[in-house]
Every structure is written in structure tokens, then in C-alpha cells.
Scaffold this motif. Structure first.
Motif, PDB file in Angstrom:
ATOM      1  N   CYS A 174       0.861  -1.285   0.027  1.00 50.40           N
ATOM      2  CA  CYS A 174       0.030  -0.002  -0.146  1.00 50.40           C
ATOM      3  C   CYS A 174       0.902   1.382   0.029  1.00 50.40           C
ATOM      4  O   CYS A 174       0.377   2.150  -0.614  1.00 50.40           O
ATOM      5  N   SER A 175       2.051   1.355   0.864  1.00 52.63           N
ATOM      6  CA  SER A 175       3.034   2.534   0.941  1.00 52.63           C
ATOM      7  C   SER A 175       3.403   2.640  -0.480  1.00 52.63           C
ATOM      8  O   SER A 175       3.493   3.965  -0.943  1.00 52.63           O
ATOM      9  N   LEU A 176       3.950   1.698  -1.297  1.00 51.09           N
ATOM     10  CA  LEU A 176       4.515   1.877  -2.563  1.00 51.09           C
ATOM     11  C   LEU A 176       3.281   2.519  -3.695  1.00 51.09           C
ATOM     12  O   LEU A 176       3.536   2.996  -4.414  1.00 51.09           O
ATOM     13  N   LEU A 177       1.986   1.715  -3.573  1.00 49.36           N
ATOM     14  CA  LEU A 177       1.016   2.040  -4.482  1.00 49.36           C
ATOM     15  C   LEU A 177       0.665   3.666  -4.082  1.00 49.36           C
ATOM     16  O   LEU A 177       0.399   4.433  -5.071  1.00 49.36           O
ATOM     17  N   MET A 178       0.804   4.218  -2.759  1.00 47.78           N
ATOM     18  CA  MET A 178       0.585   5.513  -2.404  1.00 47.78           C
ATOM     19  C   MET A 178       1.397   6.457  -3.059  1.00 47.78           C
ATOM     20  O   MET A 178       1.106   7.341  -3.625  1.00 47.78           O
ATOM     21  N   LEU A 233      -6.948   1.752   3.120  1.00 44.70           N
ATOM     22  CA  LEU A 233      -6.457   0.390   3.282  1.00 44.70           C
ATOM     23  C   LEU A 233      -5.085   0.521   3.923  1.00 44.70           C
ATOM     24  O   LEU A 233      -4.820  -0.472   4.914  1.00 44.70           O
ATOM     25  N   TRP A 234      -4.268   1.561   3.566  1.00 46.53           N
ATOM     26  CA  TRP A 234      -2.858   1.572   4.162  1.00 46.53           C
ATOM     27  C   TRP A 234      -3.104   2.024   5.899  1.00 46.53           C
ATOM     28  O   TRP A 234      -2.573   1.269   6.711  1.00 46.53           O
ATOM     29  N   PHE A 235      -4.202   2.940   6.167  1.00 49.34           N
ATOM     30  CA  PHE A 235      -4.532   3.202   7.441  1.00 49.34           C
ATOM     31  C   PHE A 235      -4.914   1.933   8.203  1.00 49.34           C
ATOM     32  O   PHE A 235      -4.675   1.963   9.416  1.00 49.34           O
TER      33      PHE A 235
END
Length: 76
Positions: free
Chosen positions: A12-16, A62-64
Motif C-alpha cells: 500500500c505504501s508503494l502504491l500510495m 487500506l493503508w491506514f
């Protein structure tokens, strides 16, 4: 279980990062350094920009959630 959420947070971090970089600059600031100020605006948000906004909000949510669940799992 924590490994799965750790992997989900990384993805998710990379996607963000990718999604934020895909957004069009609103003028001024650092976006002009990379050519963001040179593009012409066509008057409004296109369907692609709206979908990109929605996708960014979904991935951010989703990351949160993954961060909160991972924090709760590591607390135990």
C-alpha cells in the motif's frame, strides 16, 4: 498474521507513492520544477483524474486500516 499485514503495508505504501506521483500538479511549488506547470489544463477534472482520486483514497484507507491492525497485533 503480522507478516501478512506487514506485506500489505509495504504494498500500500508503494502504491500510495505511485498514485500521488501520478496526480497532476496544481501549479506552483515543486511540481513546476518537473514540468507540471507546462501542461495545459482543459478546464476541469477528467474522468481519469476523478478515478485516480478515488483510487488514491481507497489505497490510503487500506493503508491506514493495515497500520492500525498491525499496531494492535504487535501490541499483544
Amino acid at each position: 498474521m503480522t507478516l501478512a499485514f506487514s506485506i500489505a503495508v509495504i504494498i500500500c505504501s508503494l502504491l500510495m507513492v505511485l498514485l500521488v506521483l501520478l496526480h497532476k500538479g496544481k501549479g506552483g511549488g515543486l511540481s513546476d520544477l518537473f514540468g507540471g506547470g507546462m501542461s495545459s489544463s482543459l478546464g476541469g477534472s477528467s474522468v481519469v483524474e476523478k478515478n485516480l482520486d478515488r483510487l488514491t483514497i481507497i489505497v490510503g484507507s487500506l493503508w491506514f486500516i493495515c497500520i492500525v491492525v498491525l499496531g494492535l497485533l504487535l501490541k499483544k
